[in-house]
Structure formats: structure tokens, C-alpha cells
Design an enzyme around this catalytic site. Structure first.
Site, mmCIF file in Angstrom:
data_model
loop_
_atom_site.group_PDB
_atom_site.id
_atom_site.type_symbol
_atom_site.label_atom_id
_atom_site.label_comp_id
_atom_site.label_asym_id
_atom_site.label_seq_id
_atom_site.Cartn_x
_atom_site.Cartn_y
_atom_site.Cartn_z
ATOM 1 N N ASP A 11 0.865 -1.180 0.000
ATOM 2 C CA ASP A 11 0.000 0.000 0.000
ATOM 3 C C ASP A 11 0.899 1.227 0.000
ATOM 4 O OD1 ASP A 11 -2.235 -1.534 0.029
ATOM 5 O OD2 ASP A 11 -2.685 -1.266 2.158
ATOM 6 N N ASP A 130 -14.027 -5.959 -3.111
ATOM 7 C CA ASP A 130 -14.065 -5.987 -1.649
ATOM 8 C C ASP A 130 -15.398 -6.604 -1.248
ATOM 9 O OD1 ASP A 130 -11.588 -4.854 -1.249
ATOM 10 O OD2 ASP A 130 -12.338 -2.802 -1.235
#
Lengths: 254, 203
Positions: A11, A130
Site C-alpha cells: 500500500d 471488496d
């Protein structure tokens, strides 16, 4: 024989790597280019860079990171986060990424998948999903967007079939419920999606030990497994994880 | 020694370029046939759709360049789509191709229970010992991403094979042409070695 892939996810915010717990409270842990080189040397099969930069004026930093990574590592990598248009895709592909990943943007505008596939080839287009358990949905799982905060009216299984038909080349399936727990991947969800579509599925969310990867390959039918904090923070190496998988008869590249 | 890289808007041009930079190769990228014909060796990369790519090649006169280059006897290296387009034809959009190597590019079938594209690292079993595999272990893994695969009319041209539902030709060589279905530019140190072997040649 085709090997199972180990993919390390980085990330990146404002050009620096972080690892979030349940998408909250991100802490800075390093330089993405240097980390990418380390994992490349350890034998990682693929890398994912997820840009969580909030401000649009700092997004250019990510392109710079992608270029530097492309000059130093010679394995495939993808870039996701904040990609909404063909122009966004083009920038990261020209900078040297093999694949781009769309997530919330694809839910809000599914045409971006087919447009991307026809411009760059379906192998370039990864759809990130997700997913959270939702008893109200036919498959028992629903789609959430905006980093796991907002549920939308989409069944996870139906959405996976839809993104495949629109031309996605791969799905990264992230369980919001398992993410950050280190208690293992969501095996039931992974098996359902991976066996239900004809494109590769990357399992994501929940990895805490090498045993969890064995489980997601054997019981979850995943084609690849995404890991992050295991190697960023908890002291595991890609080499060590791969040796463990090999002993467990998982086809893996050493 | 100057390596020419054929530019026809193929998807992996930049990756091939960064790999050659890393290897310190003397190269140039061009879509101009007059420049490319002067190179000592040619790399024909490729990620994309066969029909569209053949159209672009023809628009730029690069179909003839590749045929002339093949006749000249100078080394050519085809990668991925570049390995399919050198065959007679492709099942992708039923496209007539360059015909430098006898064969056809066939589509993987979902009916074999396969996920398509064939994406990821797979083993490359070497046949004979072609110079591009010098110092590369047999059955080492390379990165593949493709939905079509080369099927040679004369299997003796094969230099490697790979299993994905079927056993297919993942590398072949016809005279001065060598081509691989995988991506050496994205296959870590073994892939870089293959590119380096092509650059350095038999010397």
C-alpha cells in the site's frame, strides 16, 4: 505445470508504503522501490502496488514510483487505487505496469472494464472486489466499496460473473471480514468465486501464517495468494513461505 | 552490435526496453522499416490482439520488413504475440499472419477445464539445447500470459514445451528466427539470461 503465485501487496501513500489494519490506522513502513527490490530478490512471483494517496495533486508521485520499480524488477506487477478512467490506466501501463486494478470505479461504472480490456487487452485488466458476508444476498456475500466502508446492492458471486463477462482478465478477491485478522483467508468465499469463474482468482485478506496459504490453495482453489503484513511486519520471507508450500505439495516456483 | 526493436504499439514494448537497459544492450526502438533493416538483430515483442496487430504492421510496412529480415539471415527474436504472428495464421479473429514459421496459433479451450488466459509462472521443458537456453536450468519457470498458443506443423522446430491442459510448444526456432510464448522480460533472472543469450548470440 502452472504454479500457484505468491503476490506481495504494497500500500503506497504519497510515495511511501504503509500497511493498514482493517483499512484504518495506516503506519508508514518504507520505500516502495527498495521493498520491491527486496521481494524480487526473495523470489516473489508478482507485486501489487495499491495507491491510497488521498489528494489528487500528489497522484503523480505514484507514476514516478511505478517507473522506478519497472527499471529494477523484472516480474509482473499491477497498480490499483484511484484508477477511474482509460487515461489513468494508460499512465500506469506506459510507466511500466503490466496490469491495472479497478475496484470501486468498476462498481460505479462497469463499462470501464470493457473499455480497458478492448484498449489494453483483458490480461491487463484486474478487477478488485471488496466483499463482506451479507446474509441478505443470494450467495451470502455482498460487495462493499470505498475501502470497505460502503455496502452496495450487488451480490458478490453475480458481480464476479459480470466482471468476467465484461472482459476482466483476473479477479483480486478481498475479504473485508478477514482482512487484517491474520486468522486465514475466507476459504468458502474464495472457493465459490474461484470455481465459479473461468479467469484466475487471487485470494486476499487474512493471511497470517504459511499454513493459511496452503489452505487457500488446497481448500479455497485460489490461483494466487496476496500477502502483505506477513512479510512487511511479521518477519516471514517469501523464500521461507515458498519452501513451506513446496513441502506441502503446492506447485510453486522456487 | 545494434539491436532493433519493432514498434507496432505492442503492449510490452516498455518492459522489453527496461530489461535491455538493465542488460546494457545497444538498442533502438523504431517503426521505420529502413532503420530496422540496418540493425544486426531484431526483437519482435508483443502483447495484444492478432488481427489489430497485423493491421498495424501492414500500415507501417513492417510485415514486409519482418519477411525481408527473415530472408536476410540475421537473428530475429519473437516474444509472446511476436511468437504467434510469425506463424501462418491465428485463430484470433481468423487472421492470416506472416508465415515465417509453419504453424497456426490456436485458442485454449474452457472445455478443458482451464482458466483463460493462461496466466502465471509455468515450467518450460527444453528440447535439444538451443543457445537462448544457455545457462538456464531445464524446466525452470517463466511468466506466461496468453489465450492462444503456437501449434507447429513441423514439431521438430520446437525448442521447448509447456503443459497447460495440453502440452504446447512454448518455444521454437526456424533458421535465424527464434520465438518464445512466455515473457523473458518479466521472468526474473532466468528470463534476463535468455534475453542476454539472444543479444550475445553464439559468440
Amino acid at each position: 505445470m502452472l504454479q500457484k503465485r505468491i503476490i506481495v501487496c504494497l500500500d503506497v501513500r504519497d510515495g511511501k508504503t504503509t500497511k493498514g489494519i482493517k483499512f484504518k490506522g495506516n503506519i508508514d513502513i518504507g520505500d516502495p522501490v527498495r521493498m520491491a527490490e527486496d521481494y524480487y530478490r526473495q523470489g516473489v512471483d508478482e507485486l501489487v502496488f495499491y495507491d491510497i494517496t488521498a489528494s489528487s495533486e500528489k497522484r503523480g508521485i505514484m507514476i514516478d514510483v511505478v517507473q522506478k520499480v519497472a527499471e529494477k524488477i523484472f516480474i509482473p506487477f499491477s497498480v490499483g487505487g484511484g484508477i477511474r478512467t482509460l487515461e489513468d490506466m494508460k499512465k500506469v501501463i506506459l510507466a511500466g505496469a503490466e496490469k491495472v486494478s479497478v475496484n470501486s470505479a468498476a462498481v460505479l461504472d462497469p463499462d470501464i472494464i470493457s473499455q480497458g480490456a478492448s484498449h489494453f487487452g483483458k490480461q491487463c485488466i484486474v478487477v478488485g472486489m471488496d466483499v463482506a458476508a451479507d446474509k441478505g444476498k443470494p450467495s451470502g456475500y455482498g460487495i462493499v466499496i470505498n475501502g470497505g466502508r460502503t455496502p452496495v446492492d450487488l451480490d458478490a458471486f453475480e458481480w464476479a460473473k459480470k466482471v468476467e463477462s465484461l472482459g476482466a482478465g483476473e479477479i483480486v478477491l478481498n475479504s473485508i471480514d478477514a482482512d487484517g485478522t491474520k486468522e486465514g483467508y475466507e476459504l468458502q468465499l474464495t472457493k465459490m468465486i474461484s470455481e465459479g469463474v473461468g479467469i484466475p482468482v487471487v485470494a486476499s485478506g487474512g493471511a497470517g501464517t504459511p499454513r493459511h496459504l496452503v489452505d487457500v490453495f488446497k481448500k479455497g482453489s485460489a490461483d494466487a495468494a496476496l500477502i502483505a503484513s506477513m512479510v512487511h511486519i511479521d518477519g516471514y520471507t517469501v523464500e521461507g513461505i515458498k519452501e513451506f508450500l513446496k513441502k506441502e505439495d503446492i506447485p510453486i516456483r522456487l | 552490435m545494434k539491436i532493433g526493436i519493432v514498434d507496432y504499439d505492442a503492449g510490452n514494448l516498455r518492459s522489453v526496453e527496461t530489461a535491455l537497459n538493465y542488460l546494457g544492450a545497444d538498442y533502438f526502438i523504431s517503426s521505420n522499416q529502413d532503420d530496422l533493416i540496418k540493425s544486426d538483430k531484431l526483437i519482435f515483442p508483443g502483447v495484444g490482439e492478432a488481427g489489430y496487430s497485423m493491421r498495424v504492421l501492414k500500415e507501417r510496412g513492417l510485415d514486409n520488413l519482418l519477411k525481408d529480415y527473415f530472408k536476410s539471415g540475421k537473428p530475429i527474436f519473437g516474444i509472446c504475440l511476436g511468437c504467434q504472428i510469425v506463424l501462418d495464421s491465428s485463430e484470433e479473429s481468423n487472421t492470416p499472419c506472416l508465415g515465417l514459421a509453419p504453424g497456426i496459433s490456436r485458442e485454449f479451450s474452457h472445455s478443458m477445464g482451464l482458466k483463460i488466459p493462461h496466466m502465471g509462472w509455468n515450467q518450460v521443458k527444453q528440447q535439444g539445447k538451443h543457445y537462448i537456453f544457455k545457462d538456464v536450468p531445464d524446466s525452470a519457470s517463466f511468466y506466461f500470459v496468453h489465450s492462444y498458443y503456437p501449434e507447429l506443423r513441423l514439431p521438430e522446430y520446437g525448442i521447448s514445451s509447456t503443459e497447460y491442459g495440453i502440452t504446447f510448444t512454448s518455444g521454437f526456432s526456424v533458421e535465424n528466427l527464434v520465438a518464445v510464448q512466455f515473457h523473458p522480460e518479466k521472468s526474473g533472472p532466468h528470463g534476463l539470461k535468455i534475453l542476454d543469450n539472444f543479444i550475445k548470440g553464439l559468440d
